[in-house]
Design a protein around this motif. Sequence first.
Motif, PDB file in Angstrom:
ATOM      1  N   GLY A   1       0.821  -1.210   0.000  1.00 29.18           N
ATOM      2  CA  GLY A   1       0.000   0.000   0.000  1.00 29.18           C
ATOM      3  C   GLY A   1       0.853   1.257   0.000  1.00 29.18           C
ATOM      4  O   GLY A   1       0.562   2.223  -0.721  1.00 29.18           O
ATOM      5  N   LEU A   2       1.900   1.236   0.772  1.00 30.84           N
ATOM      6  CA  LEU A   2       2.809   2.383   0.818  1.00 30.84           C
ATOM      7  C   LEU A   2       3.416   2.628  -0.558  1.00 30.84           C
ATOM      8  O   LEU A   2       3.471   3.757  -1.046  1.00 30.84           O
ATOM      9  N   ASP A   3       3.872   1.538  -1.149  1.00 29.18           N
ATOM     10  CA  ASP A   3       4.412   1.606  -2.512  1.00 29.18           C
ATOM     11  C   ASP A   3       3.413   2.247  -3.463  1.00 29.18           C
ATOM     12  O   ASP A   3       3.743   3.160  -4.219  1.00 29.18           O
ATOM     13  N   ALA A   4       2.208   1.717  -3.417  1.00 30.94           N
ATOM     14  CA  ALA A   4       1.174   2.155  -4.348  1.00 30.94           C
ATOM     15  C   ALA A   4       0.883   3.639  -4.181  1.00 30.94           C
ATOM     16  O   ALA A   4       0.786   4.386  -5.156  1.00 30.94           O
ATOM     17  N   LEU A   5       0.734   4.076  -2.927  1.00 33.82           N
ATOM     18  CA  LEU A   5       0.408   5.483  -2.688  1.00 33.82           C
ATOM     19  C   LEU A   5       1.601   6.366  -3.033  1.00 33.82           C
ATOM     20  O   LEU A   5       1.435   7.504  -3.492  1.00 33.82           O
ATOM     21  N   ASP A   6       2.787   5.841  -2.837  1.00 32.63           N
ATOM     22  CA  ASP A   6       3.982   6.618  -3.170  1.00 32.63           C
ATOM     23  C   ASP A   6       4.066   6.827  -4.675  1.00 32.63           C
ATOM     24  O   ASP A   6       4.526   7.857  -5.147  1.00 32.63           O
ATOM     25  N   ARG A   7       3.588   5.837  -5.448  1.00 32.84           N
ATOM     26  CA  ARG A   7       3.642   5.911  -6.900  1.00 32.84           C
ATOM     27  C   ARG A   7       2.471   6.674  -7.485  1.00 32.84           C
ATOM     28  O   ARG A   7       2.544   7.161  -8.598  1.00 32.84           O
ATOM     29  N   ASP A   8       1.390   6.759  -6.712  1.00 30.37           N
ATOM     30  CA  ASP A   8       0.148   7.309  -7.251  1.00 30.37           C
ATOM     31  C   ASP A   8       0.289   8.814  -7.481  1.00 30.37           C
ATOM     32  O   ASP A   8       0.514   9.581  -6.547  1.00 30.37           O
ATOM     33  N   PRO A   9       0.117   9.253  -8.731  1.00 30.60           N
ATOM     34  CA  PRO A   9       0.276  10.687  -9.011  1.00 30.60           C
ATOM     35  C   PRO A   9      -0.759  11.549  -8.301  1.00 30.60           C
ATOM     36  O   PRO A   9      -0.546  12.739  -8.085  1.00 30.60           O
ATOM     37  N   GLY A  10      -1.892  10.928  -7.910  1.00 34.55           N
ATOM     38  CA  GLY A  10      -2.951  11.697  -7.246  1.00 34.55           C
ATOM     39  C   GLY A  10      -2.772  11.822  -5.750  1.00 34.55           C
ATOM     40  O   GLY A  10      -3.590  12.428  -5.067  1.00 34.55           O
ATOM     41  N   THR A  11      -1.696  11.240  -5.199  1.00 35.49           N
ATOM     42  CA  THR A  11      -1.472  11.288  -3.753  1.00 35.49           C
ATOM     43  C   THR A  11      -0.253  12.142  -3.452  1.00 35.49           C
ATOM     44  O   THR A  11       0.806  11.933  -4.059  1.00 35.49           O
ATOM     45  N   GLU A  12      -0.410  13.082  -2.495  1.00 32.63           N
ATOM     46  CA  GLU A  12       0.736  13.923  -2.160  1.00 32.63           C
ATOM     47  C   GLU A  12       1.247  13.720  -0.745  1.00 32.63           C
ATOM     48  O   GLU A  12       2.345  14.188  -0.416  1.00 32.63           O
ATOM     49  N   ALA A  13       0.467  13.066   0.078  1.00 34.15           N
ATOM     50  CA  ALA A  13       0.928  12.750   1.441  1.00 34.15           C
ATOM     51  C   ALA A  13       0.271  11.440   1.840  1.00 34.15           C
ATOM     52  O   ALA A  13      -0.816  11.112   1.378  1.00 34.15           O
TER      53      ALA A  13
END
Lengths: 58, 413, 514
Positions: C238-250
Amino acid sequence: MSMEKVDELLTKPLVVINLGLSGFADSLEAQEVEVIQVDWVPPAGGDSELMDILDKLM
Amino acid sequence: MDIKQKIDQANEMAVKRMIEGDPVLVDVAPASEVIPGMQGKMITHSGPPIEWKRMCGAQRGAIIGQVIYEGWADNPEAAVELLEKGEIKLEPNHHHATVGPMAGTISPTSPVWIVENRAFGNRAYCRQVEGSQQFGDFHEEALAGLRKWRDIWGPTFHKALKTIGGLELKPIITKALQMGDELHNRHSASSSLFANEMANAIARTELPREDMLATLGYVTHHELIFLGHAMAAGKAIADPARDIEYSTMVTAMCRNGTEFGIRVSGLGDEWFTAQSPLVDGLYVPGYSASDAGFDMGDSAITETVGWGGFVLGGAAAILSLVGGTPEQALAYTREMRTITLAEHPTYRMPAFGFAGTPIGIDIRKVVQTGSTPIIDTAIAHKDPGYPKIGAGLVRAPMDCFKKALIAFSKKYQ
Amino acid sequence: MPLGFRILNNQYFDSVFLMRVNKRLSEEPGVQDSAVLMGSEGNKKLLVELDLSAPGVQQANANDLIVVLRADSEERCAEVLARLPDYLKGGGGEDVERRFRTLEAGIQEKPAANLAVISVPGEFAAREARKALEKGLHVFLFSDNVSIKDEKALKDYASTQGLLVMGPDCGTSLIGGVGIGFANAVRKGLIGALGPSGTGLQEFTCQVHNAGFGISHAIGTGSHDLSDQVGGITTLTGLDALDRDPGTEAIAIISKPPGTRTLETVMDRIKTCHKPVIACFLGLQTELPNTNKAFIPCDTIDAAVKASIHAIGGDLTTTSSVEGFDNKDMLSQEGAGISTVNKSLRGLFAGGTFCYQTQDIFRRNGISLKSNAPLQKDQMLEHPDHCSGHCVIDMGDDYFTQGRPHPMIDGTERAKRILQEARDPELRVLLLDFILGYNASRDPVGELAGAIHDAQDWVQQRGRRLSVIASICGTEDDPQELKLQERMLTELGVVVFRSNARAAQFCLDLIRQV
């Protein structure tokens, strides 16, 4: 691990198969998600020997 | 290829073979002349193998009738004596490429319908369908029907079929399924269509007028005559799908009034049996559930190839006979789709927007879903000596499928 | 105009059906004329008259199906005829109520499915989840009572397939704005979240929404993911995914303390994240390094909300104005009449995380609360049915939910417990939580209103005071009407907070006035 499929989960529309409580399918439908409700019943009437066999053969 | 892939591949081949079945009614002839292995003092019967002493009342009655008809005994007591001494060979129809409704008894001089599966060249046989002896009635009037069949109707059909060179059954079956028949208990349309063809054929035979008229009379008033053709066709369609390694598809379902048996393609000739169930149905006036025998007959071959109970959704008219609502009928067919491998491309159901009939029962799906094949069938008395007493719905016992699945996993592990 | 045809041997179709097929063919772009008929002599003659015939067509016999058409071009003819099997399939137009009993049947019906949501009984759940993964679906696994061993095996397998397992015992996820399970109607935005606590994620996402911001995705990991036996597999993915997700900034993590080894693994991964990570490990006693501006450890969900908003460049207005009353005033109002006789706090929670966070807030302020789901072993209540002293109960614990609906769905058991606590002369402060959102009770406050009212009556009639404090977790877009639920509480004299931490803090301040 290739992240391609997880990336897709976050970016593509959800298409859901709901196994079990129909409320979860209802709430997804209310949010206009494509979902199909499966009124799941234990395979092989819950007989574990047969379930193991089915796992190997199906 | 792992085992799941092998099974899928085998099942694909098995159901394809059934789908490709092309049944043609080629002839009528005495059993001893055409049924493989029919010789000497022998009677074949419906259902999985069973000995005389374990046979149910109705089947005993039918066997007694068959013995007297063949002239091996003069009366029921003498017949029973022969049978108890073991002087008459009793074998399942299925072991001889044959099927028979209810008690399903066939003896050497019984003329049988002969259906050839043009797609594979194999043949299957079925006895006549009537309402008395096959239900266990061994009295004179019941046997008179067997004699008429042997002496007049059978030979006339033989001549007629030879004259026209055989009759394709696929067009009749296809049309009948779209006209409300389900080909197990309701054959009004198919029997009519058959009568149409036969009237023409019989008229061309140049047989004596009395014989022609007698047979025409027989065929035009027999609403269930096509059951014999449907059953033989079912057997001819299913047999080429036998003995495919790794296939979990059912190739036979039959009952002898004591046991219900199934065969599975990947498990060869082994029968998986369980106690034959009671039919849930409606009764002819004068009879009730307490008179009923257990489920009996090879007619479940129709469900084996996707007709009968599997197409109840298209035959709502049958429900007045077996008791139920149109919604239930649709639900049954929908349910049968969850335990079958494919939809037939030719046999369609108008009530389902012309979707194909469900074909190819997979024992894995049966065990997994808990849904067993539904069969609509006639009911015999539990005792010998009676005609048909009712009709209704029954489910194949889950035990048969569980036993088969366990055997399958042992064989292929 | 070019003509194309197909002959299908040995077929029969009802004439009505064939007319329907012909209609569909004729409606295809580019098709000028068409006919679909059985090859009887009469029909073949007709085709000649209609100029829809060719030598091959005339060769058909009565048991063959003829499909013939004229279209703009030969290619178009061929294209349309190639789709003949589809037209002839039938099965459309029946309003049959389809019932599916197995995962396989569901997948057959929806081959494009990418997520299985599974809430079957625990003993079957791992099996179904495994099948779903084998078919290439991600899994949201609500079921609990799945063994740790099975959980680890599932997640290890999922990793090899590049798939995500949210669960077991996962109550909440928000993927691309869609709430799965017990989730709230929360706008989309730039803050991502993940963690093993369903209600923790619910409150975090609601607070973000109520502050005017939004959530990219909130990934439920399942309650045991951060244990050392499982090792945080889903959390790390999940951390990986959110880190890669262009729509997530934090990225915010809301959880109880991870296992020791897993905490290390997670901290190592956090160090490699490109985005700020806000970690709220409720009840964690060890100090986490706060050296890096991109890693912010927090003590409460509220602090995590504030830090996350700040991390995306936003600003969170001060808390008291959210509630609409002045905290100090309310404290003195409620605090009047705290006696030495009845002075106990009783908390009855639907959300396990709220029970936990409450204990942690009190612990950090030197007060130890007893509980059936204690922060530390020495806080364990002797029996879940009987409180003494300051006590907080997780009513969603297995003990209370065997054969009964969860308190998030049904308030019957909590209502009874409220009346039971009211009869204890020690009771002074009652702390409750209310959770709104999909799949929660339609009227969480209404279900307890009667009991709250009766409890207040009982206490008052005996000359004592009772303060009822509540937190409500929800947004104005939730099905339950947040404002109405709040008003119902206020009219009952309940002090309402849109945050469990603030409600707990209020209780703490209240109790300390003794």
